[in-house]
Design a protein around this motif. Structure first.
Motif, PDB file in Angstrom:
ATOM      1  N   ASP A  63       0.652  -0.994  -0.165  1.00 41.03           N
ATOM      2  CA  ASP A  63       0.049  -0.672  -0.132  1.00 41.03           C
ATOM      3  C   ASP A  63       0.762   1.166   0.421  1.00 41.03           C
ATOM      4  OD1 ASP A  63      -2.221  -1.901  -0.521  1.00 41.03           O
ATOM      5  OD2 ASP A  63      -2.529  -1.740   2.596  1.00 41.03           O
ATOM      6  N   ALA A  64       1.938   1.260   0.665  1.00 44.95           N
ATOM      7  CA  ALA A  64       3.014   2.439   0.530  1.00 44.95           C
ATOM      8  C   ALA A  64       3.457   2.892  -0.064  1.00 44.95           C
ATOM      9  CB  ALA A  64       3.446   2.362   2.215  1.00 44.95           C
ATOM     10  N   ALA A  65       4.057   1.486  -0.814  1.00 43.93           N
ATOM     11  CA  ALA A  65       4.615   1.260  -1.958  1.00 43.93           C
ATOM     12  C   ALA A  65       3.752   1.970  -3.551  1.00 43.93           C
ATOM     13  CB  ALA A  65       4.747   0.105  -2.543  1.00 43.93           C
ATOM     14  N   ASP A  66       2.400   1.917  -3.094  1.00 45.92           N
ATOM     15  CA  ASP A  66       1.955   2.347  -4.439  1.00 45.92           C
ATOM     16  C   ASP A  66       1.452   3.514  -4.235  1.00 45.92           C
ATOM     17  OD1 ASP A  66       1.437  -0.654  -5.635  1.00 45.92           O
ATOM     18  OD2 ASP A  66      -0.787  -0.875  -4.317  1.00 45.92           O
ATOM     19  N   GLU A  67       1.459   4.278  -3.226  1.00 40.27           N
ATOM     20  CA  GLU A  67       1.128   5.614  -2.580  1.00 40.27           C
ATOM     21  C   GLU A  67       1.782   6.381  -3.123  1.00 40.27           C
ATOM     22  OE1 GLU A  67       0.261   8.265   1.025  1.00 40.27           O
ATOM     23  OE2 GLU A  67       0.148   5.817   1.438  1.00 40.27           O
ATOM     24  N   HIS A  68       3.189   5.497  -3.351  1.00 41.31           N
ATOM     25  CA  HIS A  68       4.680   6.462  -3.611  1.00 41.31           C
ATOM     26  C   HIS A  68       5.136   6.064  -5.086  1.00 41.31           C
ATOM     27  CE1 HIS A  68       4.551   8.344   0.126  1.00 41.31           C
ATOM     28  NE2 HIS A  68       4.198   7.847   0.544  1.00 41.31           N
ATOM     29  N   HIS A  69       4.289   4.971  -5.159  1.00 40.35           N
ATOM     30  CA  HIS A  69       5.232   4.326  -6.844  1.00 40.35           C
ATOM     31  C   HIS A  69       6.218   4.160  -6.816  1.00 40.35           C
ATOM     32  CE1 HIS A  69       0.914   6.861  -8.063  1.00 40.35           C
ATOM     33  NE2 HIS A  69       1.592   7.901  -7.801  1.00 40.35           N
ATOM     34  N   CYS A  70       6.912   3.296  -5.729  1.00 42.90           N
ATOM     35  CA  CYS A  70       7.897   3.476  -5.606  1.00 42.90           C
ATOM     36  C   CYS A  70       8.274   1.524  -5.936  1.00 42.90           C
ATOM     37  CB  CYS A  70       7.560   3.572  -4.460  1.00 42.90           C
ATOM     38  SG  CYS A  70      10.106   3.387  -3.775  1.00 42.90           S
ATOM     39  N   TRP A  71       9.239   1.256  -6.864  1.00 43.92           N
ATOM     40  CA  TRP A  71       8.990   0.437  -6.416  1.00 43.92           C
ATOM     41  C   TRP A  71      10.699  -0.420  -5.796  1.00 43.92           C
ATOM     42  CZ3 TRP A  71       9.777   3.756 -10.387  1.00 43.92           C
ATOM     43  CH2 TRP A  71      10.915   3.601 -10.491  1.00 43.92           C
ATOM     44  N   ARG A  72      10.982   0.042  -5.369  1.00 47.41           N
ATOM     45  CA  ARG A  72      12.278  -0.039  -4.892  1.00 47.41           C
ATOM     46  C   ARG A  72      11.688  -0.523  -3.278  1.00 47.41           C
ATOM     47  NH1 ARG A  72      14.873   4.367  -8.145  1.00 47.41           N
ATOM     48  NH2 ARG A  72      15.719   3.222  -9.189  1.00 47.41           N
ATOM     49  N   TRP A  73      12.492  -1.452  -2.558  1.00 43.99           N
ATOM     50  CA  TRP A  73      11.787  -1.734  -0.967  1.00 43.99           C
ATOM     51  C   TRP A  73      13.130  -2.409  -0.191  1.00 43.99           C
ATOM     52  CZ3 TRP A  73       6.768  -5.058  -1.609  1.00 43.99           C
ATOM     53  CH2 TRP A  73       5.694  -4.531  -3.121  1.00 43.99           C
ATOM     54  N   LEU A  74      13.567  -1.722   0.395  1.00 41.36           N
ATOM     55  CA  LEU A  74      14.084  -2.461   1.827  1.00 41.36           C
ATOM     56  C   LEU A  74      13.192  -2.511   3.073  1.00 41.36           C
ATOM     57  CD1 LEU A  74      17.643  -2.723   2.424  1.00 41.36           C
ATOM     58  CD2 LEU A  74      16.620  -0.849   4.322  1.00 41.36           C
ATOM     59  N   LEU A  75      13.939  -3.891   3.013  1.00 41.99           N
ATOM     60  CA  LEU A  75      13.148  -5.177   4.158  1.00 41.99           C
ATOM     61  C   LEU A  75      13.754  -5.115   5.148  1.00 41.99           C
ATOM     62  CD1 LEU A  75      10.487  -7.271   1.746  1.00 41.99           C
ATOM     63  CD2 LEU A  75      10.029  -4.890   2.681  1.00 41.99           C
ATOM     64  N   ASP A  76      13.908  -4.387   6.351  1.00 43.14           N
ATOM     65  CA  ASP A  76      15.075  -4.631   7.337  1.00 43.14           C
ATOM     66  C   ASP A  76      14.282  -5.735   8.253  1.00 43.14           C
ATOM     67  OD1 ASP A  76      16.303  -5.027   9.916  1.00 43.14           O
ATOM     68  OD2 ASP A  76      16.535  -2.640   9.969  1.00 43.14           O
ATOM     69  N   LEU A  77      14.833  -6.992   8.302  1.00 42.59           N
ATOM     70  CA  LEU A  77      14.379  -8.159   9.166  1.00 42.59           C
ATOM     71  C   LEU A  77      15.466  -8.817  10.385  1.00 42.59           C
ATOM     72  CD1 LEU A  77      13.691 -10.748   6.182  1.00 42.59           C
ATOM     73  CD2 LEU A  77      12.126  -8.894   7.416  1.00 42.59           C
ATOM     74  N   ARG A  78      16.391  -7.413  10.802  1.00 43.72           N
ATOM     75  CA  ARG A  78      17.350  -7.941  11.889  1.00 43.72           C
ATOM     76  C   ARG A  78      16.112  -8.478  13.272  1.00 43.72           C
ATOM     77  NH1 ARG A  78      20.728  -3.361  10.145  1.00 43.72           N
ATOM     78  NH2 ARG A  78      19.248  -1.859  10.254  1.00 43.72           N
ATOM     79  N   ARG A  79      14.937  -7.191  13.454  1.00 44.83           N
ATOM     80  CA  ARG A  79      14.304  -7.437  15.075  1.00 44.83           C
ATOM     81  C   ARG A  79      13.595  -8.580  14.959  1.00 44.83           C
ATOM     82  NH1 ARG A  79      14.508  -0.387  15.695  1.00 44.83           N
ATOM     83  NH2 ARG A  79      16.283  -0.656  15.998  1.00 44.83           N
TER      84      ARG A  79
END
Length: 134
Positions: A39-55
Protein backbone atom coordinates in the motif's frame (compact mmCIF):
# COMPACT_ATOMS: atom_id res chain seq x y z
CA UNK A 1 3.41 4.46 9.94
CA UNK A 2 3.74 1.74 12.59
CA UNK A 3 1.45 -1.29 12.57
CA UNK A 4 1.81 -5.08 12.57
CA UNK A 5 5.11 -4.71 14.45
CA UNK A 6 6.35 -2.86 11.37
CA UNK A 7 7.56 0.69 10.78
CA UNK A 8 7.16 1.83 7.16
CA UNK A 9 9.04 4.93 6.04
CA UNK A 10 8.88 6.34 2.53
CA UNK A 11 12.31 7.66 1.53
CA UNK A 12 11.80 9.80 -1.59
CA UNK A 13 15.46 10.86 -1.36
CA UNK A 14 16.61 7.29 -2.19
CA UNK A 15 13.84 6.64 -3.56
CA UNK A 16 12.68 3.61 -1.59
CA UNK A 17 10.15 2.30 0.88
CA UNK A 18 11.94 1.21 4.06
CA UNK A 19 10.06 -1.32 6.19
CA UNK A 20 11.56 -2.30 9.55
CA UNK A 21 10.03 -4.99 11.71
CA UNK A 22 10.35 -3.82 15.32
CA UNK A 23 9.48 -7.02 17.20
CA UNK A 24 8.57 -10.66 16.88
CA UNK A 25 5.40 -11.08 14.82
CA UNK A 26 2.73 -13.63 14.02
CA UNK A 27 2.15 -15.14 10.60
CA UNK A 28 -0.93 -12.93 10.18
CA UNK A 29 1.07 -9.82 11.10
CA UNK A 30 3.64 -10.82 8.49
CA UNK A 31 0.94 -11.02 5.82
CA UNK A 32 -0.67 -7.76 6.93
CA UNK A 33 2.76 -6.12 7.01
CA UNK A 34 3.60 -7.15 3.45
CA UNK A 35 0.30 -5.70 2.23
CA UNK A 36 0.97 -2.50 4.21
CA UNK A 37 4.33 -2.20 2.41
CA UNK A 38 2.53 -2.73 -0.89
CA UNK A 39 0.00 0.00 0.00
CA UNK A 40 2.81 2.44 0.88
CA UNK A 41 4.64 1.57 -2.33
CA UNK A 42 1.47 2.17 -4.34
CA UNK A 43 0.90 5.50 -2.63
CA UNK A 44 4.44 6.65 -3.47
CA UNK A 45 4.73 4.83 -6.84
CA UNK A 46 7.90 3.20 -5.55
CA UNK A 47 9.21 -0.16 -6.70
CA UNK A 48 12.32 -0.18 -4.47
CA UNK A 49 11.80 -1.75 -1.06
CA UNK A 50 14.19 -2.35 1.82
CA UNK A 51 12.75 -4.96 4.20
CA UNK A 52 14.72 -4.92 7.46
CA UNK A 53 14.32 -8.29 9.18
CA UNK A 54 17.05 -7.86 11.79
CA UNK A 55 14.70 -7.48 14.79
CA UNK A 56 12.46 -10.44 14.15
CA UNK A 57 12.93 -14.15 13.87
CA UNK A 58 12.38 -15.96 10.61
CA UNK A 59 8.82 -17.08 10.10
CA UNK A 60 8.86 -20.07 7.83
CA UNK A 61 6.30 -22.67 6.95
CA UNK A 62 5.02 -24.28 3.77
CA UNK A 63 1.80 -22.27 4.24
CA UNK A 64 3.63 -18.92 4.39
CA UNK A 65 5.85 -19.84 1.45
CA UNK A 66 2.74 -20.76 -0.56
CA UNK A 67 1.01 -17.53 0.52
CA UNK A 68 3.96 -15.46 -0.72
CA UNK A 69 3.91 -17.23 -4.09
CA UNK A 70 0.14 -17.37 -4.64
CA UNK A 71 -1.22 -14.30 -2.83
CA UNK A 72 1.54 -11.70 -2.62
CA UNK A 73 4.12 -11.96 -5.40
CA UNK A 74 1.39 -12.44 -8.04
CA UNK A 75 0.31 -8.84 -7.33
CA UNK A 76 3.67 -7.38 -8.40
CA UNK A 77 3.94 -7.86 -12.20
CA UNK A 78 3.25 -4.67 -14.18
CA UNK A 79 2.24 -2.81 -11.03
CA UNK A 80 4.96 -0.17 -11.47
CA UNK A 81 7.06 1.11 -14.35
CA UNK A 82 9.90 -1.21 -13.26
CA UNK A 83 10.00 -4.64 -11.59
CA UNK A 84 9.91 -4.42 -7.79
CA UNK A 85 13.34 -4.66 -6.13
CA UNK A 86 13.15 -6.24 -2.67
CA UNK A 87 16.30 -5.96 -0.56
CA UNK A 88 16.12 -8.15 2.55
CA UNK A 89 18.38 -6.81 5.31
CA UNK A 90 19.43 -9.43 7.88
CA UNK A 91 22.10 -9.82 10.56
CA UNK A 92 25.36 -11.55 9.57
CA UNK A 93 24.48 -14.56 11.73
CA UNK A 94 21.08 -14.87 10.11
CA UNK A 95 22.69 -14.57 6.69
CA UNK A 96 24.85 -17.60 7.51
CA UNK A 97 21.79 -19.46 8.71
CA UNK A 98 19.87 -18.32 5.64
CA UNK A 99 22.25 -20.22 3.43
CA UNK A 100 20.41 -23.24 4.78
CA UNK A 101 16.72 -23.73 4.18
CA UNK A 102 14.75 -20.60 4.99
CA UNK A 103 12.03 -18.63 3.27
CA UNK A 104 14.20 -15.50 3.00
CA UNK A 105 17.03 -17.48 1.42
CA UNK A 106 14.61 -19.09 -1.01
CA UNK A 107 12.97 -15.79 -1.89
CA UNK A 108 16.26 -13.95 -2.26
CA UNK A 109 17.70 -16.59 -4.55
CA UNK A 110 14.74 -16.49 -6.95
CA UNK A 111 15.27 -13.71 -9.48
CA UNK A 112 12.01 -13.32 -11.36
CA UNK A 113 11.95 -10.07 -13.32
CA UNK A 114 9.48 -11.60 -15.78
CA UNK A 115 7.17 -12.11 -12.78
CA UNK A 116 7.58 -8.53 -11.62
CA UNK A 117 10.36 -8.61 -9.03
CA UNK A 118 14.04 -8.97 -8.15
CA UNK A 119 15.24 -9.95 -4.67
CA UNK A 120 18.54 -9.97 -2.81
CA UNK A 121 19.81 -10.64 0.72
CA UNK A 122 22.09 -8.13 2.49
CA UNK A 123 23.86 -7.70 5.82
CA UNK A 124 24.99 -4.15 5.01
CA UNK A 125 22.37 -1.42 4.64
CA UNK A 126 24.53 0.76 2.37
CA UNK A 127 25.05 -2.18 -0.01
CA UNK A 128 21.30 -2.79 -0.02
CA UNK A 129 20.64 0.82 -1.00
CA UNK A 130 23.25 0.60 -3.76
CA UNK A 131 21.53 -2.49 -5.15
CA UNK A 132 18.12 -0.85 -4.92
CA UNK A 133 19.40 2.12 -6.93
CA UNK A 134 20.36 -0.05 -9.92
Amino acid sequence: MVAFGLEITPRPDLPAIVARWQREITAQELKDGYFAVLDAADEHHCWRWLLDLRRREELTSPELDAWLETDFFVKLPHRYTEPVRLAFLVSPLRALQARAASSVATISSNQRPNQGYYTALFTDEAAAYQWLAQ
